[in-house]
Design a protein around this motif. Sequence first.
Motif, PDB file in Angstrom:
ATOM      1  N   PHE A  23       0.329 -11.140   2.646  1.00  0.00           N
ATOM      2  CA  PHE A  23       1.674 -11.304   3.209  1.00  0.00           C
ATOM      3  C   PHE A  23       2.005 -12.793   3.336  1.00  0.00           C
ATOM      4  O   PHE A  23       1.148 -13.604   3.713  1.00  0.00           O
ATOM      5  CB  PHE A  23       1.767 -10.679   4.607  1.00  0.00           C
ATOM      6  N   GLY A  72       6.270  -8.322  -4.037  1.00  0.00           N
ATOM      7  CA  GLY A  72       7.205  -7.553  -3.229  1.00  0.00           C
ATOM      8  C   GLY A  72       8.041  -8.496  -2.384  1.00  0.00           C
ATOM      9  O   GLY A  72       7.563  -9.551  -1.964  1.00  0.00           O
ATOM     10  N   ALA A 117       5.724  -2.519   4.333  1.00  0.00           N
ATOM     11  CA  ALA A 117       5.287  -3.549   3.384  1.00  0.00           C
ATOM     12  C   ALA A 117       3.856  -3.305   2.927  1.00  0.00           C
ATOM     13  O   ALA A 117       3.531  -3.432   1.736  1.00  0.00           O
ATOM     14  CB  ALA A 117       5.402  -4.932   4.034  1.00  0.00           C
ATOM     15  N   VAL A 158       3.364  -9.803  -0.782  1.00  0.00           N
ATOM     16  CA  VAL A 158       4.652  -9.351  -0.252  1.00  0.00           C
ATOM     17  C   VAL A 158       5.237 -10.504   0.553  1.00  0.00           C
ATOM     18  O   VAL A 158       4.603 -11.011   1.492  1.00  0.00           O
ATOM     19  CB  VAL A 158       4.532  -8.098   0.644  1.00  0.00           C
ATOM     20  N   GLN A 171       2.719  -2.454  -0.836  1.00  0.00           N
ATOM     21  CA  GLN A 171       1.760  -3.383  -1.448  1.00  0.00           C
ATOM     22  C   GLN A 171       0.614  -2.612  -2.100  1.00  0.00           C
ATOM     23  O   GLN A 171       0.259  -2.856  -3.258  1.00  0.00           O
ATOM     24  CB  GLN A 171       1.214  -4.346  -0.376  1.00  0.00           C
ATOM     25  N   LEU A 220       0.619  -4.765  -5.453  1.00  0.00           N
ATOM     26  CA  LEU A 220       1.317  -6.050  -5.434  1.00  0.00           C
ATOM     27  C   LEU A 220       0.339  -7.170  -5.045  1.00  0.00           C
ATOM     28  O   LEU A 220      -0.522  -6.981  -4.189  1.00  0.00           O
ATOM     29  CB  LEU A 220       2.479  -6.016  -4.437  1.00  0.00           C
TER      30      LEU A 220
END
Length: 210
Positions: free
Chosen positions: A79, A14, A31, A43, A35, A40
Amino acid sequence: AAYAPAMSRDRRIGVMGGTFDPVHHGHLVAASEVQARFNLDEVIFVPTGEPWQKGARAVSPAEDRYLMTVIATASNPRFSVSRVDIDREGPTYTVDTLQDLRLARPGADVFFITGADALAQILSWHDAEKLFGLAHFIGVTRPGYTLDDHHLPDGSVTLVEVPAMAISSTACRERVALGEPVWYLVPDGVVQYIQKRNLYSAEIIGVRSE
Ligand code: ATP
Ligand code: MG
């Protein structure tokens, strides 16, 4: 290394672009939700360089916006933050962001996450036609805006409802300038960073306190 080309294939990535002046819990919830929903692997938050659609006001230094984004995302193993836009000369165009990130992670599936307000602008973005070939777009709900696919090309956009966070960076900056709290609107470390660097003081952003 984690980003070795051979490991990028089949990775689902992402991308969350923004000015992040400052990053707030609306960004983080959007986010996180995308995710989880799209499974994902990562991100990537990408703070803009010199902003091209915000000509009117002075944006905080890229280095401050980058560090606040790092502080806000550091505890989440999925992240990360990229410097591609702040290290590139000139205005930030999302088409360049996506091309740079795809070079760094060849073969990955890329999902560009954007709020309802930004999605509405997308056809006005530089090289709009090219964008849809570089990523799948995820439009997320945002209080105060209607989420609509704006007749973007068939199959290029998925609309997703995320928990409603009526927070904007603009409102956070105004609150700081007026001496009002931003605790719980932005992560604790970001509150402290804003204080430490004296960001968003009234003189800088032009807010009058009574
Ligand atoms: P500003 O008020 O300075 O424009 P902002 O709060 O809109 O700041 P941006 O950095 O402009 O934040 O936004 C980055 C991305 O995050 C955009 O796609 C935007 O639509 C999305 N976004 C921002 N706030 C929210 C929110 N509260 N809920 C969902 N999406 C959001
Ligand atoms: Mg915005």
